[in-house]
Design a protein around this motif. Structure first.
Motif, PDB file in Angstrom:
ATOM      1  N   LEU A 189       0.827  -1.200   0.000  1.00 43.21           N
ATOM      2  CA  LEU A 189       0.000   0.000   0.000  1.00 43.21           C
ATOM      3  C   LEU A 189       0.868   1.258   0.000  1.00 43.21           C
ATOM      4  O   LEU A 189       1.236   1.760   1.056  1.00 43.21           O
ATOM      5  CB  LEU A 189      -0.924  -0.002   1.234  1.00 43.21           C
ATOM      6  N   PRO A 190       1.211   1.765  -1.160  1.00 41.32           N
ATOM      7  CA  PRO A 190       1.953   3.023  -1.193  1.00 41.32           C
ATOM      8  C   PRO A 190       1.025   4.181  -0.848  1.00 41.32           C
ATOM      9  O   PRO A 190      -0.188   4.093  -1.056  1.00 41.32           O
ATOM     10  CB  PRO A 190       2.430   3.120  -2.643  1.00 41.32           C
ATOM     11  N   GLY A 191       1.586   5.230  -0.313  1.00 38.19           N
ATOM     12  CA  GLY A 191       0.726   6.355   0.064  1.00 38.19           C
ATOM     13  C   GLY A 191       1.527   7.587   0.400  1.00 38.19           C
ATOM     14  O   GLY A 191       2.739   7.655   0.161  1.00 38.19           O
ATOM     15  N   GLU A 192       0.833   8.557   0.920  1.00 39.07           N
ATOM     16  CA  GLU A 192       1.474   9.810   1.295  1.00 39.07           C
ATOM     17  C   GLU A 192       0.950  10.235   2.657  1.00 39.07           C
ATOM     18  O   GLU A 192      -0.223  10.029   2.951  1.00 39.07           O
ATOM     19  CB  GLU A 192       1.125  10.909   0.278  1.00 39.07           C
ATOM     20  N   ALA A 242       4.769  16.921   2.556  1.00 36.09           N
ATOM     21  CA  ALA A 242       4.173  15.612   2.273  1.00 36.09           C
ATOM     22  C   ALA A 242       5.299  14.604   2.151  1.00 36.09           C
ATOM     23  O   ALA A 242       6.339  14.888   1.562  1.00 36.09           O
ATOM     24  CB  ALA A 242       3.376  15.666   0.980  1.00 36.09           C
ATOM     25  N   PHE A 243       5.102  13.436   2.743  1.00 37.42           N
ATOM     26  CA  PHE A 243       6.111  12.382   2.656  1.00 37.42           C
ATOM     27  C   PHE A 243       5.480  11.134   2.062  1.00 37.42           C
ATOM     28  O   PHE A 243       4.354  10.788   2.393  1.00 37.42           O
ATOM     29  CB  PHE A 243       6.666  12.052   4.046  1.00 37.42           C
ATOM     30  N   ASN A 244       6.222  10.486   1.192  1.00 36.68           N
ATOM     31  CA  ASN A 244       5.745   9.232   0.633  1.00 36.68           C
ATOM     32  C   ASN A 244       5.919   8.115   1.654  1.00 36.68           C
ATOM     33  O   ASN A 244       6.874   8.123   2.442  1.00 36.68           O
ATOM     34  CB  ASN A 244       6.510   8.888  -0.641  1.00 36.68           C
ATOM     35  N   THR A 245       5.002   7.172   1.626  1.00 35.11           N
ATOM     36  CA  THR A 245       5.065   6.045   2.556  1.00 35.11           C
ATOM     37  C   THR A 245       4.779   4.750   1.809  1.00 35.11           C
ATOM     38  O   THR A 245       4.251   4.768   0.703  1.00 35.11           O
ATOM     39  CB  THR A 245       3.999   6.174   3.672  1.00 35.11           C
ATOM     40  N   ASP A 246       5.122   3.660   2.424  1.00 33.77           N
ATOM     41  CA  ASP A 246       4.767   2.331   1.917  1.00 33.77           C
ATOM     42  C   ASP A 246       4.336   1.502   3.112  1.00 33.77           C
ATOM     43  O   ASP A 246       5.013   1.518   4.142  1.00 33.77           O
ATOM     44  CB  ASP A 246       5.997   1.622   1.310  1.00 33.77           C
ATOM     45  N   GLU A 293       3.017   3.600  -9.405  1.00 36.15           N
ATOM     46  CA  GLU A 293       1.932   3.937 -10.325  1.00 36.15           C
ATOM     47  C   GLU A 293       0.677   4.436  -9.601  1.00 36.15           C
ATOM     48  O   GLU A 293      -0.233   4.956 -10.232  1.00 36.15           O
ATOM     49  CB  GLU A 293       1.599   2.745 -11.229  1.00 36.15           C
ATOM     50  N   GLY A 294       0.644   4.282  -8.275  1.00 32.50           N
ATOM     51  CA  GLY A 294      -0.512   4.768  -7.525  1.00 32.50           C
ATOM     52  C   GLY A 294      -0.445   6.247  -7.199  1.00 32.50           C
ATOM     53  O   GLY A 294      -1.461   6.868  -6.881  1.00 32.50           O
ATOM     54  N   TYR A 295       0.737   6.819  -7.264  1.00 27.83           N
ATOM     55  CA  TYR A 295       0.881   8.222  -6.868  1.00 27.83           C
ATOM     56  C   TYR A 295       0.254   9.150  -7.913  1.00 27.83           C
ATOM     57  O   TYR A 295       0.307   8.875  -9.112  1.00 27.83           O
ATOM     58  CB  TYR A 295       2.361   8.577  -6.694  1.00 27.83           C
ATOM     59  N   GLY A 331       5.012  -3.591   8.020  1.00 27.75           N
ATOM     60  CA  GLY A 331       5.774  -2.395   8.335  1.00 27.75           C
ATOM     61  C   GLY A 331       5.297  -1.182   7.565  1.00 27.75           C
ATOM     62  O   GLY A 331       4.608  -1.295   6.550  1.00 27.75           O
ATOM     63  N   VAL A 332       5.668  -0.029   8.091  1.00 34.24           N
ATOM     64  CA  VAL A 332       5.407   1.228   7.399  1.00 34.24           C
ATOM     65  C   VAL A 332       6.741   1.916   7.176  1.00 34.24           C
ATOM     66  O   VAL A 332       7.545   2.016   8.104  1.00 34.24           O
ATOM     67  CB  VAL A 332       4.495   2.161   8.225  1.00 34.24           C
ATOM     68  N   ARG A 333       6.965   2.341   5.953  1.00 38.12           N
ATOM     69  CA  ARG A 333       8.216   3.022   5.618  1.00 38.12           C
ATOM     70  C   ARG A 333       7.880   4.473   5.263  1.00 38.12           C
ATOM     71  O   ARG A 333       7.122   4.734   4.345  1.00 38.12           O
ATOM     72  CB  ARG A 333       8.864   2.326   4.424  1.00 38.12           C
ATOM     73  N   PHE A 334       8.424   5.392   6.035  1.00 35.84           N
ATOM     74  CA  PHE A 334       8.272   6.813   5.716  1.00 35.84           C
ATOM     75  C   PHE A 334       9.517   7.258   4.966  1.00 35.84           C
ATOM     76  O   PHE A 334      10.626   7.112   5.485  1.00 35.84           O
ATOM     77  CB  PHE A 334       8.151   7.656   6.993  1.00 35.84           C
ATOM     78  N   ILE A 335       9.324   7.798   3.790  1.00 30.12           N
ATOM     79  CA  ILE A 335      10.485   8.261   3.028  1.00 30.12           C
ATOM     80  C   ILE A 335      10.706   9.731   3.399  1.00 30.12           C
ATOM     81  O   ILE A 335      10.010  10.615   2.892  1.00 30.12           O
ATOM     82  CB  ILE A 335      10.249   8.129   1.507  1.00 30.12           C
ATOM     83  N   ALA A 336      11.643   9.962   4.293  1.00 29.25           N
ATOM     84  CA  ALA A 336      11.892  11.328   4.755  1.00 29.25           C
ATOM     85  C   ALA A 336      12.564  12.141   3.649  1.00 29.25           C
ATOM     86  O   ALA A 336      12.170  13.270   3.360  1.00 29.25           O
ATOM     87  CB  ALA A 336      12.751  11.306   6.011  1.00 29.25           C
ATOM     88  N   TYR A 337      13.601  11.579   3.079  1.00 33.18           N
ATOM     89  CA  TYR A 337      14.264  12.143   1.897  1.00 33.18           C
ATOM     90  C   TYR A 337      14.401  11.000   0.908  1.00 33.18           C
ATOM     91  O   TYR A 337      14.137   9.863   1.259  1.00 33.18           O
ATOM     92  CB  TYR A 337      15.652  12.691   2.249  1.00 33.18           C
TER      93      TYR A 337
END
Lengths: 221, 246
Positions: free
Chosen positions: A133-136, A144-148, B43-45, A173-179
């Protein structure tokens, strides 16, 4: 004085070399006067090697691990992941903790089921990871940070209580992409291995579910 | 003296600033009607910006199939590899980004992987490293351990594998070789010493190409442990695993 000798030497060398070069040039250019490729065109192109590929993730984690019958203790370790596609990654983990005393040992302080050295637990495993589940996430108005949200499933070995045990590991797990190069993870994992025989001899073949929750800092490169 | 150091520092800093600016990112020209930029490498973004034909973008970095680009106006976003291939490099040529696919799978040189499975009732985990001399032949190094209730064993082996149809997506292979096994009986059950024996093995397996540099593999091996006693020990090994190739 030295420089003059050097200059004379260089002039001599140049004098010797010069007659040779036109001779060579004459030999090679005698067949075709016009060169096929114009040497003055500078081809800029795009070299893939110039693009920095950040597909490998390496980092350290710390958190807490609950080892069945032995309480919950700090756990720390390292993880290395390779992202194959945007959905799939391969991960290796190494973790260690030191367990406490069982409730039986707490009730009877003279009872020692394990030596101190046997209370150290070390595990390593290899897992397949799925970025499901990718997200923001949004922090305030401007950030805004991208997450997975990802799942982990793998296998490995745990060394504990003077024994080596096969270990299944399943996690979320949840991964927050800070940079682009830095991520922060929150991971919940269940490490499933055989119960320690000394604690429960009647059910020693049964598996124990050992929950671990960790925070990781990882770097992409 | 201090002034000189200060000047040297300033000069050094200005040089590094210049060189940082000089090391520009490669830039490409958009050839399609427009290029979609997304907020993330997936591709979801959502698509948040477009770059029109004829505009240039700089490629900052890549993550899996996605490229982070920066427009002339400084906007940053992510572009998929397929879209990236519809841009032009500074020479006006279509840019070509090498993707690893089935063709590379057939021509792989190195393979590294992990596996788990059953070793005559014991659970086995291990790793492998392989090198391909030709498309058909490879040499493979295995290190694994078999964990059981009565004993734990460590196995090291060197094998030759042969795959008759390397171009197949599901490529079967034969394996044979030899190695050593170190058996450690668990002290609480039996009072015997560790022992190391030589082994030979033969078997067959299947490599299944999944995506990019990634494959699954399953293998059956019949191991013969050459013991000091009259009877040799025969042990069946079934494993499943995954590998990456390079």
């Amino acid at each position: 004085m030295d420089t003059r000798i050097l200059r004379v030497f260089l002039m001599l060398a140049a004098g010797l070399a010069l007659p040779v070069v036109p001779a060579l040039a004459e030999e090679t250019s005698s067949v075709d006067e016009t060169p096929v490729i114009d040497p003055n065109i500078v081809r800029l192109g795009l070299r893939e090697a110039d693009i920095d590929a950040l597909d490998v993730e390496v980092g350290a984690f710390f958190g807490f691990m609950s080892v069945e019958d032995f309480g919950t203790n700090e756990v720390y370790g390292a993880r290395l992941a390779w992202h194959v596609t945007e959905y799939l990654f391969i991960e290796g983990q190494y973790g260690m903790t030191s367990v406490g005393r069982t409730s039986a040992e707490s009730l009877d302080p003279t009872l020692n089921l394990l030596t101190d050295a046997d209370r150290d637990l070390v595990y390593y495993n290899a897992s397949l990871g799925f970025n499901a589940l990718p997200g923001e996430v949004f922090i305030g108005e401007n950030a805004a940070f991208n997450t997975d949200i990802y799942f982990l499933l793998g296998a490995g070995t745990t060394e504990f209580a003077n024994d080596r045990m096969f270990t299944i590991n399943a996690g979320l797990g949840v991964r927050f992409i800070a940079y682009d190069w830095l991520a922060i993870h929150l991971t919940f994992q269940d490490l499933i291995f055989e119960k320690v025989a000394i604690i429960d001899p009647a059910n020693s073949g049964d598996s124990a579910h050992n929950m671990q929750y960790t925070t990781s800092f990882t770097v992409f490169f | 003296m201090f002034a000189r150091i200060l000047i040297a520092l300033v000069v050094a800093c200005s040089f590094s600033a210049v060189s940082a600016r000089a090391s520009e990112y490669p830039s490409v020209e958009v050839q399609d009607a427009f290029l979609d930029l997304r907020t993330g490498p997936g591709e979801g973004y959502p698509k948040v910006q477009i770059v029109e034909r004829g505009d240039f973008v700089e490629i900052l970095l890549s993550k899996t199939d996605w490229f982070k680009v920066r427009t002339r106006k400084g906007f940053e976003g992510w572009v998929h590899r397929d879209d990236m291939e519809r841009t032009l490099d500074p020479d006006g040529d279509k840019i070509r980004i090498s993707t690893v696919g089935e063709d590379e799978f057939a021509h792989r040189r190195w393979e590294a992987g992990v596996k788990m499975g059953d070793f005559e009732g014991n659970t086995m985990v291990g790793g492998l490293l392989g090198y391909y001399f030709t498309q058909n032949l490879s040499i493979e190094l295995n290190a694994s351990e078999a964990l059981g209730s009565f004993s734990d064993s460590q196995l090291y082996s060197l094998s030759i594998t042969h795959q008759p149809w390397p171009q197949w997506r599901c490529s079967p292979y034969f394996i044979m070789g030899g190695g050593a096994i170190k058996i450690q009986p668990e002290a609480k059950f039996v009072q015997t010493r560790d022992r190391t024996d030589q082994t030979v093995h033969a078997g067959l397996g299947m490599r299944v190409y999944i995506t990019r540099q990634f494959m699954f593999r399953g293998e059956y091996r019949s191991n013969v442990i050459l013991t000091d006693v009259d009877d040799n020990l025969e042990i069946e090994e079934w494993t499943l695993g995954f590998s990456a190739f390079f």
